[in-house]
Scaffold this active site. Structure first.
Site: not given
Length: 987
Positions: A694-695, A700-701, A697, A829, A718
């Site tokens: 689903i994502g 990682g994934k 970056g 962040d 993650k």
């Protein structure tokens, strides 16, 4: 040494009276009685000494027991049985002349356990101070047994729950009850009015959300009453407060007060400090007859809705040192008598509708230090004697109708630190000696008709200088290393810019457009490594554009238009991520670099006759040499595909070489859980498929995995992989996230259920948040890897009540991290993509890969590299490696601006980012703020609350860290907005 009670034997031998004279009967009887009394006295002294020794030993043991109950905190190491010193000399202990413990003062001693009931066995204890510790229990009713207690200070701990209704059972002698800075909720019980001896009552900075009782007016001895920063239900100031005739300090800022300020307040004769700021007070300030509180030193009624004029009676307050009335609806003129007050040091009338002139004697007879009158309609000139006392530090008269010269007397005002005189009609030469003020930090004087020259070298502490839209001339000065902003567009400055480009490592913004600057752009401009905005347009620059500009990796806005620059465009500039880019109206030649041939830049190259491009999209000729442009594009695309296929092939070969069993081979995996789990490792590992992705970056994934081992459940996983290049960085991120998320528990922080790791892969298993990220909902897009897709049409925009609730949720989470954890936690962040929403749109903070715990005082608190996301990063992150909570406040402020405007964090147009754009909106006028609000939520019923949250976002994103509020203050304001919004909705 005690005197002998009877004559010694030797004395008797030498005394003729004792040897030869018979004693009369009465004397003999008297001697017998005296002897008995003397023996009794001797025995009493001995008993008293023995008793005192027993008491001392007993209290010593009680203290040791208390230390045991507190878990033997290291800061109380002096409390031990082997310590031969008197226990009255132990840390934080005070005793009476007879050795009984009367005083326990343990300020900031890292105490986290409950207050032991044993403490009340110290029968003489009258003073107990446990400020700034980490006690998390409910109110300690065991203290009811401390019958001699006079002073109780439990402030700035983490006490929870309600104040018990039988709090009147505390010592009837209690004079000081200080409970500030805790987490008490509910109401303040009326029975507190039965503590008749109370002189100082501090209940500020809690979460009381019901009411404060009128019975507080029964405390006739009360001198200090602090109720500030509590989200009470809306209420007026009770009429019973007129009975507080001994009151000297009333602090009720941000307590949801409504109605008018009652007239009796001004007749409390002993009142010295009156703070009613940030409420909903209305009406005029009425003082019927002579003012009674002539001893007033502080009046703060700012940020309300007060109307009418400033009372003339305030000019009679000879002790008044602070007068804050900003952020109201005041009109009329400022009384001239205000300028005659002998003690006045702090004066703020900003953001009202005041007219007339400033009091001509302002500063002449008083030690004036801070003057804020910005955003009014004041005319006339600046008072000549404004710095007569030699103590003026800040002056802000911006956005008025002031005219004339800046007073020459300011030439000798060497205490000046901040000068804001923009948006007036000042003219003439700016006093040159002002630049000699050793602490001068910010000078903003845009939009006037000022002239003169700048000094050859700017002051060493100057961080920000804005002189845009004036008539300054002469050369550009060399700048100090502290300087972060030099904004001098639209003046008559000349010379070259070499001085700017040397020795200024912290410069963030450089705007010199619209001047008479000549010469070349020096390659040394690459020294400005933190520069984000560079505007040299409309000058007389010549020569080539230095390739060194391409090394300014933080640059987001570049404008070199309307000059005489020549030669080709350096391809290095194509590596920058520019929101604003303009090279038009120059003499540039050659082909526009392929990396700059983007649709967003199609108007960036106008009026450069010798430039060409591979298509006619850029309003310049099509390049005719070499291969046709269509063929060139095809070749570029083919080359990219070949490179991508090679990369994919290499990855699969590596997986084949190492074996796919790295992910599936259970014996190579280790697991650490932080909650009771209904699944095992194999369930997680088997779900790491592309169908569940689903994502993706840089680290990682992320996978969505449905668990069906016991109960249907969804988790988010993650996956962080290690590469040679990123191994060290990702290892730190993994350790930070596990360390922090595995140890904290909060409803607004995402749950880390467990973690798994092998030699080259790490997995973090979180609770799944059904509605994804806040970024997805605000900006209607979701991202997988490098692909960005539009959100499904069934996703409707978030309404204002939902957005405000999200803001409160995130603020609660950050407030817990900053103020509720020991040591505090800084996320580093905070951004909308790291705010996740559950099925009911409750928000939780996620992704602590960059977070770290603040170290203890005295230990290093810096990080090895700049971290964060552009648009959300505080300006000081560019040049400072210190980590503190105020950086998160800046990032949260950007989120508030996203929620209120619907814009993205980097969507600031010519102002570089959203924070800069919002600040400009607020500076211009209130209509700009209204226009800035997202159309999806812009309804008359909500407009007031939305505008307030917008302004709060601007406050949080202040360039000066010291001027940003804490998350605790931010949360209080948001809770007040939420309550107000709920009241409007119910109506």
């Amino acid at each position: 040494m005690p005197m002998p009670l009877l004559p010694s034997t030797k004395a008797r031998e030498l005394s003729p009276y004792w040897c030869s004279q018979p004693k009369p009967p009465k004397l003999m009887a008297a001697e017998a009685i005296s002897s008995s009394l003397l023996l009794l006295i001797i025995f009493s002294f001995a008993s008293l000494a023995a008793s005192q020794t027993t008491t001392e030993d007993g209290e010593r043991q009680i203290l040791l027991r208390i230390r045991e109950d507190w878990g033997k905190p290291s800061l109380l190491s002096a409390w031990n049985d082997s310590n031969s010193t008197n226990h009255c000399n132990w840390t934080g202990i005070g005793c009476s002349a007879h050795g009984s413990v009367t005083n326990i003062t343990l300020f900031n001693r890292n105490i986290s356990q409950p207050i032991p009931a044993t403490i009340c066995k110290l029968r003489s204890l009258s003073f107990l101070d446990l400020r700034y510790n980490y006690i998390t229990t409910s109110f300690p009713t065991s203290l009811y047994n401390c019958s001699n207690l006079l002073h109780l200070d439990l402030s700035w701990n983490h006490f929870v729950g309600v104040i018990p209704s039988d709090i009147y059972r505390l010592s009837p002698r209690l004079t000081d009850l200080i409970l500030s800075g805790n987490n008490f909720t509910g109401d303040i019980p009326p029975s507190i009015g039965r503590l008749q001896a109370i002189k100082n009552l501090s209940l500020d900075d809690n979460h009381f959300n019901v009411s404060f009782p009128a019975e507080l007016g029964n405390l006739s001895n009360l001198q200090t009453l602090w109720l500030a920063y509590n989200p009470f239900a809306p209420a007026t100031i009770p009429s019973t407060f007129r009975n507080l005739t001994q009151l000297s300090s009333l602090w009720m800022a941000s307590t949801n007060l409504k109605g008018e300020i009652p007239e009796f307040i001004w007749s409390l004769k002993k009142l010295q400090d009156l703070v009613l700021s940030a409420n909903d007070l209305t009406g005029e300030i009425n003082i019927d007859g002579p003012i009674g509180a002539l001893g007033l030193e502080v009046i703060d009624v700012s940020m309300n809705q007060l109307s009418g004029s400033i009372p003339e009676e305030f000019g009679k307050l000879q002790n008044l040192s602070l007068l804050y009335m900003y952020g109201n609806r005041l009109s009329g003129e400022i009384p001239a008598s205000i300028g005659l007050l002998p003690a006045l040091a702090f004066l703020s009338f900003s953001h009202n509708s005041l007219t007339g002139v400033l009091p001509p004697n302002l500063g002449k007879y008083s030690p004036l230090r801070f003057l804020w009158v910005q955003d009014n309609m004041i005319s006339g000139s600046l008072p000549e004697y404004i710095c007569a006392s030699g103590s003026l530090t800040l002056i802000d008269v911006s956005k008025n109708n002031l005219t004339g010269n800046v007073p020459a007397s300011l030439d000798n005002c060497f205490t000046l630190t901040y000068i804001y005189i923009q948006s007036n009609r000042f003219s003439g030469d700016f006093p040159g000696k002002i630049w000699s003020a050793v602490n001068l930090t910010e000078v903003i004087m845009n939009d006037n008709a000022l002239s003169g020259t700048l000094p050859a070298k700017l002051p060493s502490k100057l961080t920000w200088l804005e002189i845009q839209n004036n008539q300054f001339s002469g050369n550009i000065p060399s700048t100090a290393e502290s300087l972060q902003g030099l904004l001098a567009s639209n003046n008559l400055l000349s010379g070259d810019i070499r001085a700017v480009s040397t020795g200024v490592s912290k410069l963030l913004m450089l705007r010199l457009g619209g001047n008479l600057i000549s010469g070349h752009i020096p390659p040394g401009i690459s020294e400005l490594k933190f520069l984000s905005v560079l505007n040299l347009s409309s000058n007389h620059l010549v020569g080539e554009i230095p390739a060194a500009i391409g090394s300014l990796w933080k640059l987001t806005s570049l404008d070199l238009s309307i000059n005489q620059l020549s030669d080709s465009i350096p391809p290095e500039i194509g590596g920058l991520h520019l929101n604003t880019f303009n090279l038009s109206s120059n003499r540039l030649s050659g082909e526009i670099p392929i990396s700059l041939q983007k649709v967003a830049y199609k108007r960036s190259f106008l009026s450069n006759p010798s430039l060409c491009a591979s298509s006619d999209l850029f309003n310049v000729p099509v390049c005719k040499h070499g291969l046709p442009w269509k063929l060139r594009i095809i070749l570029i695309v083919l080359a990219s595909l070949v490179s991508l296929m090679a990369t994919v092939f290499t990855v699969f070969k590596r997986r084949d070489r190492h074996g796919k069993s790295n992910v599936r081979d259970l014996p190579t995996w280790k697991m650490m859980s932080f909650y009771p789990l209904d699944f095992i490792e194999s369930t997680i590992l088997s779900g790491l498929t592309e169908d569940n992705l689903i994502g993706s970056g840089g680290g990682g994934k992320v996978y969505r995995i449905v668990l069906e081992d016991h109960v249907a459940q969804i988790v988010a996983v993650k996956k962080i992989w290690n590469t040679r290049k990123l191994d060290s960085l990702l290892e730190k991120e993994f350790q930070a996230e596990v360390q922090i998320l595995g140890s904290i528990r909060h409803a607004n922080i995402v749950k880390l259920l467990c973690c798994l790791w092998s030699i080259d892969t790490k997995l973090l298993v979180y609770e799944y948040m059904e509605n994804g990220s806040l970024e997805l909902w605000l900006h209607k897009k979701w991202r997988v890897g490098e692909q960005t897709k539009e959100m499904n049409s069934d996703h409707m925009p978030l309404d204002w009540s939902t957005r405000l609730r999200i803001a409160v949720d995130v603020a609660r989470g950050l407030c817990y991290m900053h103020h509720g954890c020991s040591p505090p936690i800084v996320h580093r962040d905070v951004k909308s993509s790291n705010i996740l929403l559950d099925s009911e749109f409750r928000a939780k903070i996620a992704d602590f890969g960059l977070a770290r715990m603040l170290v203890k005082p005295g230990e290093p608190n810096t990080v090895s590299a700049v971290a964060g996301t552009f648009g959300y990063m505080a300006p000081e992150c560019a040049y400072s490696r210190k980590v503190n909570e105020i950086m998160d406040v800046y990032s949260f402020g950007v989120i508030l601006l996203e929620l209120t405007t619907g814009r993205k964090a980097r969507d600031g147009g010519e102002y570089d980012n959203l924070a800069g754009w919002a600040w400009r909106c607020l500076q211009e006028d209130n209509n700009k703020v209204i226009d800035a609000i997202d159309q999806d939520i812009k309804e008359p019923i909500n407009i007031k609350e939305i505008a307030l949250v917008f302004k709060l976002g601007v406050m949080c994103t202040s360039p000066l860290p010291s001027s940003r509020p804490t998350m605790k203050d931010v949360l209080q304001i948001l809770l007040r907005c939420q309550q107000a919004s709920a009241n409007v909705t119910m109506v």
